[in-house]
Design a protein around this motif. Structure first.
Motif, PDB file in Angstrom:
ATOM      1  N   ASN A  42      10.572 -10.170  -8.681  1.00  0.00           N
ATOM      2  CA  ASN A  42      11.183 -10.136  -7.351  1.00  0.00           C
ATOM      3  C   ASN A  42      12.671  -9.789  -7.416  1.00  0.00           C
ATOM      4  O   ASN A  42      13.475 -10.233  -6.623  1.00  0.00           O
ATOM      5  N   HIS A  80      -3.989  -3.091 -10.896  1.00  0.00           N
ATOM      6  CA  HIS A  80      -3.072  -2.263 -10.122  1.00  0.00           C
ATOM      7  C   HIS A  80      -3.725  -1.984  -8.773  1.00  0.00           C
ATOM      8  O   HIS A  80      -4.956  -1.963  -8.650  1.00  0.00           O
ATOM      9  N   ALA A  81      -2.886  -1.813  -7.780  1.00  0.00           N
ATOM     10  CA  ALA A  81      -3.412  -1.715  -6.424  1.00  0.00           C
ATOM     11  C   ALA A  81      -2.443  -0.932  -5.554  1.00  0.00           C
ATOM     12  O   ALA A  81      -1.235  -0.948  -5.783  1.00  0.00           O
ATOM     13  N   VAL A  82      -3.000  -0.248  -4.562  1.00  0.00           N
ATOM     14  CA  VAL A  82      -2.160   0.439  -3.586  1.00  0.00           C
ATOM     15  C   VAL A  82      -1.794  -0.561  -2.502  1.00  0.00           C
ATOM     16  O   VAL A  82      -2.668  -1.121  -1.846  1.00  0.00           O
ATOM     17  N   SER A  83      -0.519  -0.807  -2.359  1.00  0.00           N
ATOM     18  CA  SER A  83      -0.057  -1.777  -1.371  1.00  0.00           C
ATOM     19  C   SER A  83       0.636  -1.040  -0.239  1.00  0.00           C
ATOM     20  O   SER A  83       1.641  -0.366  -0.440  1.00  0.00           O
ATOM     21  N   TYR A  89       5.157  -5.755   0.957  1.00  0.00           N
ATOM     22  CA  TYR A  89       6.388  -5.111   0.491  1.00  0.00           C
ATOM     23  C   TYR A  89       6.764  -4.062   1.522  1.00  0.00           C
ATOM     24  O   TYR A  89       5.895  -3.350   2.034  1.00  0.00           O
ATOM     25  N   TYR A  95       1.245  -1.547  -6.734  1.00  0.00           N
ATOM     26  CA  TYR A  95       1.527  -2.904  -7.201  1.00  0.00           C
ATOM     27  C   TYR A  95       0.772  -3.133  -8.505  1.00  0.00           C
ATOM     28  O   TYR A  95      -0.407  -2.783  -8.609  1.00  0.00           O
ATOM     29  N   GLN A  97       0.082  -6.017 -11.831  1.00  0.00           N
ATOM     30  CA  GLN A  97       0.296  -7.316 -12.470  1.00  0.00           C
ATOM     31  C   GLN A  97       0.255  -7.112 -13.973  1.00  0.00           C
ATOM     32  O   GLN A  97      -0.604  -6.395 -14.494  1.00  0.00           O
ATOM     33  N   GLU A 125       5.077  -9.000 -12.512  1.00  0.00           N
ATOM     34  CA  GLU A 125       4.728  -8.080 -11.439  1.00  0.00           C
ATOM     35  C   GLU A 125       5.656  -6.874 -11.496  1.00  0.00           C
ATOM     36  O   GLU A 125       6.846  -7.014 -11.762  1.00  0.00           O
ATOM     37  N   ARG A 127       6.375  -3.173  -9.254  1.00  0.00           N
ATOM     38  CA  ARG A 127       6.024  -2.274  -8.162  1.00  0.00           C
ATOM     39  C   ARG A 127       6.645  -0.915  -8.412  1.00  0.00           C
ATOM     40  O   ARG A 127       7.810  -0.820  -8.796  1.00  0.00           O
TER      41      ARG A 127
END
Lengths: 229, 108
Positions: A42, A80-83, A89, A95, A97, A125, A127
């Motif tokens: 963060n 992993h992911a599309v955020s 965010y 995104y 991990q 994390e 991004r």
């Protein structure tokens, strides 16, 4: 293998430069995406850089600062992911991990963050924010492909996955269950010897697994012997 | 490999994937590969009351970037970090699983 995020500074040539890859071990560049900024944990978003995705790792190199770059192996990327949710965010991003060496010990990470020093090995994390969100789907796909190129090392199932039997074969085996049950009721008959119906591959497979069973049994016997003495 | 063939039949259904870090993600199963890497679509993090660890993580992170706000369109999960996959009851053929696990236990 070292888990987690690490610094990456080896660049080709003197300019902004591509990362030096481990070509000797077959590492290849799969995708280059300029105009990507990075957010670790963060912490605040860092200035723009270029994302290099290789068959082994994800590398982000700062455009402005040649000495600044981060890398993480695909083996360390848990997901992993599309955020695109602005609540998650403010900018659409990929995104990820990261699995770290450190056990889940949140006090450590908050300590390092509060003291202002950045301990990359504790970042869990990451991004990646492309300048154009339309690139997210491509990035997601490339990440998927590369993750699949990097299964767990020493994963027995991975090595043995050519055993997969299709639904047809499963049905065949179901037909043979009745006979096998007869065998299992007779303890003097060792499994694997009396299955004349099965092909060689299956017999070998059963023998391998029987061997493992015997090993377990022997260990248990040793334990019992030890207790007796 | 039992689970690979089994999960393939669940493509298109809603599942909940619980990770070893206690994060649980619900979504439509898009695909699964031989390493049990799992792709989900229309995902969301579920039921925080049920996963107190996640709430702790949220508190510790103390920011909007925390796990519990993870709401993503599609998601790739590495097979090795998965602890459980919760299946839809209607997607479970108990008889078939029963036979298959018995076979697996016998070494087939």
């Amino acid at each position: 293998m070292v888990l987690g995020l690490r610094n990456f500074t080896e660049r080709v040539g003197n300019a902004a430069g591509e990362p030096v890859l481990d070509a000797a071990n077959g590492e290849e560049l799969m995708h280059v995406q300029p105009g990507v900024s990075i957010v670790l944990g963060n912490r605040p978003r860092e200035s723009a850089g270029t994302l290099y995705i290789s068959t082994k790792q994800v590398i982000w190199l700062s455009d402005a600062d040649r000495a600044k770059g981060y890398a993480v192996d695909f083996l360390s990327l848990s997901l992993h992911a599309v955020s695109t949710d602005p609540e998650a965010y403010p900018s659409p991003c990929l995104y990820t991990q990261i699995e770290t060496e450190a056990e889940d010990d949140d006090s450590d990470s908050s300590d390092s963050e509060s003291s202002g020093t950045l301990d990359l090995s504790k970042i869990r994390e990451m991004r990646l924010v492309p300048s154009d969100p339309i690139q997210l789907d491509t990035l997601f796909q490339v990440f998927c492909e590369c993750a699949e190129l990097n299964p767990e090392p020493n994963d027995e199932e991975g090595e043995e996955h050519n055993w997969i039997f299709g639904a047809d074969q499963m049905e065949d085996e179901e037909a043979g269950i009745e006979g096998e049950d007869d065998i299992s009721q007779n303890p003097t008959n060792s499994i694997g010897q009396s299955n004349g119906d099965h092909d060689l591959a299956r017999t070998v497979l059963e023998l391998q697994i029987n061997d493992q069973r015997f090993e377990d049994a022997e260990e248990m016997e040793h334990d019992e012997d030890g207790r007796h003495i | 490999m039992l689970f690979f063939s089994y999960f393939k039949d669940l493509v298109g259904r809603e599942v909940t994937v619980e990770l070893k870090n206690d994060l649980a993600i619900r979504g439509t199963l898009h695909s699964v590969d031989q390493y049990l890497n799992i792709k989900l679509e229309n995902t969301r993090v579920v039921d925080q009351d049920k996963y107190p660890h996640m709430v702790i993580q949220c508190v510790d992170y103390n920011s909007v970037f925390s796990f519990c706000k993870l709401s993503v369109r599609n998601c790739f999960i590495r097979g090795s970090v998965v602890r459980y996959v919760q299946l839809p009851p209607e997607g479970v053929d108990i008889e078939l699983l029963h036979d298959a696990t018995r076979r697996e236990a016998r070494g087939g």
